[in-house]
Design a protein around this motif. Structure first.
Motif, PDB file in Angstrom:
ATOM      1  N   ARG A 104       0.830  -1.192   0.000  1.00  0.00           N
ATOM      2  CA  ARG A 104       0.000   0.000   0.000  1.00  0.00           C
ATOM      3  C   ARG A 104       0.880   1.263   0.000  1.00  0.00           C
ATOM      4  NH1 ARG A 104      -3.954   2.435   3.515  1.00  0.00           N
ATOM      5  NH2 ARG A 104      -2.980   1.638   5.398  1.00  0.00           N
ATOM      6  N   ILE A 105       0.495   2.224  -0.821  1.00  0.00           N
ATOM      7  CA  ILE A 105       1.226   3.487  -0.926  1.00  0.00           C
ATOM      8  C   ILE A 105       0.316   4.610  -0.419  1.00  0.00           C
ATOM      9  CG2 ILE A 105       2.399   5.096  -2.487  1.00  0.00           C
ATOM     10  CD1 ILE A 105       3.600   2.308  -2.611  1.00  0.00           C
ATOM     11  N   ILE A 106       0.864   5.482   0.398  1.00  0.00           N
ATOM     12  CA  ILE A 106       0.100   6.665   0.788  1.00  0.00           C
ATOM     13  C   ILE A 106       0.754   7.895   0.161  1.00  0.00           C
ATOM     14  CG2 ILE A 106      -0.800   8.048   2.696  1.00  0.00           C
ATOM     15  CD1 ILE A 106      -0.660   5.602   4.456  1.00  0.00           C
ATOM     16  N   ALA A 107      -0.022   8.593  -0.651  1.00  0.00           N
ATOM     17  CA  ALA A 107       0.467   9.813  -1.295  1.00  0.00           C
ATOM     18  C   ALA A 107      -0.148  11.016  -0.587  1.00  0.00           C
ATOM     19  CB  ALA A 107       0.086   9.809  -2.771  1.00  0.00           C
ATOM     20  N   VAL A 108       0.692  11.849   0.004  1.00  0.00           N
ATOM     21  CA  VAL A 108       0.210  13.000   0.766  1.00  0.00           C
ATOM     22  C   VAL A 108       0.575  14.285   0.018  1.00  0.00           C
ATOM     23  CG1 VAL A 108       0.220  14.151   3.003  1.00  0.00           C
ATOM     24  CG2 VAL A 108       0.713  11.707   2.885  1.00  0.00           C
ATOM     25  N   GLY A 109      -0.418  15.105  -0.270  1.00  0.00           N
ATOM     26  CA  GLY A 109      -0.144  16.352  -0.973  1.00  0.00           C
ATOM     27  C   GLY A 109      -0.798  17.525  -0.277  1.00  0.00           C
ATOM     28  N   GLY A 110      -0.091  18.634  -0.206  1.00  0.00           N
ATOM     29  CA  GLY A 110      -0.657  19.839   0.394  1.00  0.00           C
ATOM     30  C   GLY A 110      -0.660  20.971  -0.611  1.00  0.00           C
ATOM     31  N   GLY A 111      -1.842  21.497  -0.924  1.00  0.00           N
ATOM     32  CA  GLY A 111      -1.953  22.654  -1.818  1.00  0.00           C
ATOM     33  C   GLY A 111      -1.361  22.380  -3.180  1.00  0.00           C
ATOM     34  N   ILE A 112      -0.463  23.248  -3.612  1.00  0.00           N
ATOM     35  CA  ILE A 112       0.130  23.092  -4.935  1.00  0.00           C
ATOM     36  C   ILE A 112       1.173  21.965  -4.932  1.00  0.00           C
ATOM     37  CG2 ILE A 112       1.985  24.819  -4.784  1.00  0.00           C
ATOM     38  CD1 ILE A 112      -0.552  24.295  -7.699  1.00  0.00           C
ATOM     39  N   GLY A 113       1.325  21.306  -3.769  1.00  0.00           N
ATOM     40  CA  GLY A 113       2.125  20.086  -3.689  1.00  0.00           C
ATOM     41  C   GLY A 113       1.347  18.841  -4.098  1.00  0.00           C
ATOM     42  N   VAL A 114       0.068  19.008  -4.408  1.00  0.00           N
ATOM     43  CA  VAL A 114      -0.752  17.862  -4.806  1.00  0.00           C
ATOM     44  C   VAL A 114      -0.406  17.357  -6.229  1.00  0.00           C
ATOM     45  CG1 VAL A 114      -3.121  17.106  -5.307  1.00  0.00           C
ATOM     46  CG2 VAL A 114      -2.633  18.378  -3.206  1.00  0.00           C
ATOM     47  N   PRO A 115      -0.217  18.258  -7.215  1.00  0.00           N
ATOM     48  CA  PRO A 115      -0.022  17.788  -8.593  1.00  0.00           C
ATOM     49  C   PRO A 115       1.055  16.702  -8.779  1.00  0.00           C
ATOM     50  CG  PRO A 115      -0.405  20.143  -8.612  1.00  0.00           C
ATOM     51  CD  PRO A 115      -0.351  19.730  -7.168  1.00  0.00           C
ATOM     52  N   PRO A 116       2.242  16.812  -8.172  1.00  0.00           N
ATOM     53  CA  PRO A 116       3.235  15.756  -8.433  1.00  0.00           C
ATOM     54  C   PRO A 116       2.852  14.395  -7.855  1.00  0.00           C
ATOM     55  CG  PRO A 116       4.086  17.312  -6.816  1.00  0.00           C
ATOM     56  CD  PRO A 116       2.820  17.896  -7.366  1.00  0.00           C
ATOM     57  N   MET A 117       1.820  14.360  -6.986  1.00  0.00           N
ATOM     58  CA  MET A 117       1.410  13.089  -6.394  1.00  0.00           C
ATOM     59  C   MET A 117       0.491  12.292  -7.315  1.00  0.00           C
ATOM     60  SD  MET A 117       3.130  13.914  -3.904  1.00  0.00           S
ATOM     61  CE  MET A 117       3.060  12.331  -3.096  1.00  0.00           C
ATOM     62  N   LEU A 118      -0.100  12.974  -8.296  1.00  0.00           N
ATOM     63  CA  LEU A 118      -1.115  12.314  -9.116  1.00  0.00           C
ATOM     64  C   LEU A 118      -0.553  11.130  -9.896  1.00  0.00           C
ATOM     65  CD1 LEU A 118      -4.035  12.256 -10.007  1.00  0.00           C
ATOM     66  CD2 LEU A 118      -3.471  13.871 -11.823  1.00  0.00           C
ATOM     67  N   GLU A 119       0.621  11.297 -10.436  1.00  0.00           N
ATOM     68  CA  GLU A 119       1.206  10.232 -11.253  1.00  0.00           C
ATOM     69  C   GLU A 119       1.473   8.970 -10.424  1.00  0.00           C
ATOM     70  OE1 GLU A 119       1.120  10.521 -14.473  1.00  0.00           O
ATOM     71  OE2 GLU A 119       2.134   8.614 -14.834  1.00  0.00           O
ATOM     72  N   PHE A 134      -6.111  21.199   1.354  1.00  0.00           N
ATOM     73  CA  PHE A 134      -6.160  22.526   0.735  1.00  0.00           C
ATOM     74  C   PHE A 134      -6.600  23.547   1.778  1.00  0.00           C
ATOM     75  CE2 PHE A 134      -7.064  19.252  -2.351  1.00  0.00           C
ATOM     76  CZ  PHE A 134      -6.152  19.537  -3.354  1.00  0.00           C
ATOM     77  N   ARG A 135      -6.390  24.815   1.464  1.00  0.00           N
ATOM     78  CA  ARG A 135      -6.761  25.880   2.380  1.00  0.00           C
ATOM     79  C   ARG A 135      -8.278  25.880   2.612  1.00  0.00           C
ATOM     80  NH1 ARG A 135      -4.021  30.304  -0.180  1.00  0.00           N
ATOM     81  NH2 ARG A 135      -6.043  31.030  -0.936  1.00  0.00           N
ATOM     82  N   ASP A 136      -9.006  25.891   1.509  1.00  0.00           N
ATOM     83  CA  ASP A 136     -10.463  25.859   1.603  1.00  0.00           C
ATOM     84  C   ASP A 136     -11.037  25.232   0.331  1.00  0.00           C
ATOM     85  OD1 ASP A 136     -10.910  27.909  -0.458  1.00  0.00           O
ATOM     86  OD2 ASP A 136     -10.051  29.277   1.021  1.00  0.00           O
ATOM     87  N   GLU A 152      -8.169   5.550  -3.122  1.00  0.00           N
ATOM     88  CA  GLU A 152      -9.009   6.089  -2.062  1.00  0.00           C
ATOM     89  C   GLU A 152      -8.532   7.519  -1.769  1.00  0.00           C
ATOM     90  OE1 GLU A 152     -10.064   5.292   2.636  1.00  0.00           O
ATOM     91  OE2 GLU A 152      -8.756   3.897   1.571  1.00  0.00           O
ATOM     92  N   VAL A 153      -9.464   8.447  -1.621  1.00  0.00           N
ATOM     93  CA  VAL A 153      -9.074   9.839  -1.411  1.00  0.00           C
ATOM     94  C   VAL A 153      -9.568  10.370  -0.070  1.00  0.00           C
ATOM     95  CG1 VAL A 153      -9.275  12.215  -2.276  1.00  0.00           C
ATOM     96  CG2 VAL A 153      -9.076  10.325  -3.892  1.00  0.00           C
ATOM     97  N   HIS A 154      -8.667  10.896   0.737  1.00  0.00           N
ATOM     98  CA  HIS A 154      -9.033  11.635   1.941  1.00  0.00           C
ATOM     99  C   HIS A 154      -8.828  13.110   1.653  1.00  0.00           C
ATOM    100  CE1 HIS A 154      -9.338   8.206   4.636  1.00  0.00           C
ATOM    101  NE2 HIS A 154      -8.226   7.736   4.099  1.00  0.00           N
ATOM    102  N   LEU A 155      -9.907  13.859   1.638  1.00  0.00           N
ATOM    103  CA  LEU A 155      -9.821  15.285   1.347  1.00  0.00           C
ATOM    104  C   LEU A 155      -9.859  16.077   2.653  1.00  0.00           C
ATOM    105  CD1 LEU A 155      -9.996  17.530  -0.887  1.00  0.00           C
ATOM    106  CD2 LEU A 155     -12.482  17.355  -0.656  1.00  0.00           C
ATOM    107  N   CYS A 156      -8.921  17.004   2.794  1.00  0.00           N
ATOM    108  CA  CYS A 156      -8.887  17.838   4.001  1.00  0.00           C
ATOM    109  C   CYS A 156      -8.877  19.306   3.600  1.00  0.00           C
ATOM    110  CB  CYS A 156      -7.619  17.603   4.807  1.00  0.00           C
ATOM    111  SG  CYS A 156      -7.266  15.895   5.173  1.00  0.00           S
ATOM    112  N   THR A 157      -9.521  20.148   4.385  1.00  0.00           N
ATOM    113  CA  THR A 157      -9.369  21.593   4.201  1.00  0.00           C
ATOM    114  C   THR A 157      -9.083  22.223   5.560  1.00  0.00           C
ATOM    115  OG1 THR A 157     -11.770  21.854   4.365  1.00  0.00           O
ATOM    116  CG2 THR A 157     -10.830  21.851   2.147  1.00  0.00           C
ATOM    117  N   ASP A 158      -8.313  23.291   5.515  1.00  0.00           N
ATOM    118  CA  ASP A 158      -7.932  23.968   6.764  1.00  0.00           C
ATOM    119  C   ASP A 158      -9.164  24.461   7.516  1.00  0.00           C
ATOM    120  OD1 ASP A 158      -5.411  23.518   5.911  1.00  0.00           O
ATOM    121  OD2 ASP A 158      -4.897  25.612   5.474  1.00  0.00           O
ATOM    122  N   ASP A 159     -10.179  24.956   6.736  1.00  0.00           N
ATOM    123  CA  ASP A 159     -11.339  25.576   7.388  1.00  0.00           C
ATOM    124  C   ASP A 159     -12.559  24.653   7.438  1.00  0.00           C
ATOM    125  OD1 ASP A 159     -12.103  25.504   4.764  1.00  0.00           O
ATOM    126  OD2 ASP A 159     -12.595  27.642   4.608  1.00  0.00           O
TER     127      ASP A 159
END
Lengths: 256, 303
Positions: A104-119, A134-136, A152-159
């Motif tokens: 199992r691989i966990i890919a963690v991306g924050g904000g504009i750090g998300v795009p390189p995780m897609l591949e 993401f911020r919001d 599987e996607v876990h979506l988080c927002t700061d607010d």
């Protein structure tokens, strides 16, 4: 092997306010590219190229996809590009993620750090759990792309305006707790990377992080994009462009 | 095709375009794009007798038509260079210039002694790095300093000796004269101009080292002016650099007095720019019936 050529833009979309997705037809670069590598993109009127991570690689169609955010004058100029125009691209550059063949691989991306995780998700599909923050709500990008790959996607927002409220490290803790994780890979703000690395250390899971630094040549020649690393017990500055951008987290001195 | 060859301090270059130190690594970084033998020469990444870690990042900031850098001479040391990079570099057959820095005169001398026994074609003494606390430009900003480093290194090596000058002085011709009188075979100029940029949101300098060296097209007219002044003040051959990015720039600085050119920052913008300059110079020579580039060196007709 990298190339330096002008490639035609075949698709351009605005994903969120000031965040653009650009696809170029670049068969030779696409063939050579791997997840986690980047391109150094020339912007007319600017001395320095802009390093942008590769978000998508389609070796069959011969295309590369970039998702970037307008951060300053250079990226604002880059955002003016239209379909049919040519982009001056030096790619693929650097060392990408080394993706374990099983587990199992966990890919963690924050904000504009998300795009390189897609591949990573393209390559590992159901094996991949993506935790993206993401911020919001207005800043969310690429969530459906991960889902489309079967991840599987876990979506988080700061607010809390979408998904789970708070930092990506909350769902990461849950996932690590479940066990059986072959590797965690992460890209995002330095504070996020530091927390992710620390958690992986606690759970004894290998962690790879993709770093960012102000960059010059992009190919290892000028040694300006340095980050402090420990190799063979010795502290030294490594080049983000050539020795990275992806490093094993245990090598990186995040406060360096 | 025009004969682009030039001769400096007895060393033959197939063409006058040399990669500037610190912008081309040790020749290993651009081989995916073209063989480095296409260049006239390479001035290798600045080296010191012992390995050096360099300054903390960020080390680069963009400016109008240029960049500031504060690398601080990160390098693997002279021995590492000789053992690891030089054998491969020599296979390519173009002129290899070892760029040397030091904190003390002894550092320079020890480096020169080692390089004297190596296969490098020339030594370029960097007495002009603005980014290190000890040594570097502190030697290059006074006539006494420049003269004493040149004198002692001269005794330590028979290799052709280029001295790289800093523009951060009141009168660069005085420094040029000082190194000429102590046995330099050529001068290269200009190193970067000391500069600074501040992030107005954080009120912090963009460079972690606060200040750094300005290069790129922004400094080109300063380079042309200083090359011209030195051309008139000394009889040493001059390798001109500072913001050269087109063949027209190369012709201009040669008219000012440079016998060859180094290119650096332009390579970051366009890695192919040195090859474009070489092609452009050939076209210029053919079009104007110039048999040798030496015909144009210093041929600016001043008012």
């Amino acid at each position: 092997m990298y190339f330096c050529e002008k490639y035609p833009v075949v698709e351009k979309r605005e994903l969120a306010d000031g965040i653009y997705s650009v696809v170029v037809n670049a068969p030779n670069a696409a063939k050579a590219a791997a997840a986690g590598q980047f391109a150094n993109i020339g912007v007319p009127g600017f001395t320095l190229r802009r390093p942008i991570s590769i978000c998508g690689i389609d070796k069959e169609r011969g295309t590369l996809r970039f998702v970037f955010e307008v951060r300053g004058k250079g990226t604002a100029e880059l955002a003016k590009i239209s379909e049919g125009d040519e982009l001056d691209i030096l790619a693929p550059l650097g060392n990408g993620f080394s993706i374990p063949e099983t587990g199992r691989i966990i890919a963690v991306g924050g904000g504009i750090g998300v795009p390189p995780m897609l591949e990573i998700s393209v390559e590992t599909c159901e094996r991949c759990t993506a935790i993206i923050g993401f911020r919001d709500k207005s800043r969310i990008i690429l969530a459906e792309d991960f889902e489309r790959n079967g991840s599987e996607v876990h979506l988080c927002t700061d607010d809390g305006s979408a998904g789970q409220k708070g930092l990506v490290t909350f769902p990461l803790a849950d996932e690590l707790e479940k066990g059986d994780v072959a590797a965690v890979m992460a890209c995002g703000p330095a504070v996020m990377l530091k927390s992710v690395a620390k958690m992986c250390e606690v759970y004894n899971v290998p962690c790879q992080v993709s770093l960012e630094q102000r960059m010059g040549c992009g190919v290892g020649a000028c040694v300006v994009c340095s980050c402090l690393t420990v190799r063979n017990g010795k502290e030294m500055y490594s080049r983000v462009c050539k020795d990275g951008p992806v490093f094993n987290a245990e090598e990186v001195k995040f406060d360096g | 095709m025009a004969d682009l060859s030039v001769k400096i301090a007895g060393v033959e270059f197939s063409n006058p375009v040399i990669a500037a130190s610190g912008t081309f690594g040790n020749g290993e970084c651009y081989t995916d794009l073209y063989p480095i033998s296409k260049l006239g020469g390479i001035s290798c990444k600045g080296m010191t007798i012992e390995p050096k870690q360099g300054n903390p990042p960020p080390r680069i900031a963009e400016t109008y038509s240029g960049i500031l850098n504060s690398v601080g001479l990160q390098n693997i040391g002279v021995r590492g260079f000789i053992d690891y990079y030089l054998p491969t570099l020599k296979q390519d057959g173009n002129v290899i210039i070892a760029n040397v820095s030091g904190a003390t005169i002894e550092d320079y001398v020890r480096a020169a002694e080692l390089l004297d026994q190596s296969d490098v074609d020339m030594i370029e003494l960097n007495i002009s790095c603005p980014n290190v606390k000890a040594g570097g430009a502190t030697w290059g900003i006074s006539c006494d300093g420049a003269a004493s480093v040149t004198r002692e290194v001269r005794k330590a090596t028979k290799k052709p000796l280029i001295v790289k000058l800093t523009p951060n002085v009141t009168d660069i011709t005085e420094i040029a004269k000082a190194v000429e009188s102590e046995g330099a075979d050529a001068i290269s100029m200009i190193n970067t101009l000391l500069g600074m940029r501040i992030d107005i949101r954080t009120r912090r300098p963009i460079l972690r080292n606060n200040m750094g060296g300005l290069s790129g097209p922004a400094v080109f007219p300063v380079a042309v002016r200083m090359v011209r002044q030195c051309y008139k003040a000394v009889s040493l051959p001059i390798i001109g650099m500072g913001g050269i990015s087109t063949w027209e720039d190369a012709v201009e600085i040669m008219l000012a007095g440079a016998s060859a050119v180094q290119m650096g920052t332009a390579i970051f913008t366009d890695p192919y720019s040195p090859l474009k300059v070489i092609d452009g110079l050939a076209g210029y020579m053919d079009k104007n019936g110039i048999k040798s580039l030496s015909e144009i060196v210093g041929q600016c007709q001043e008012w």
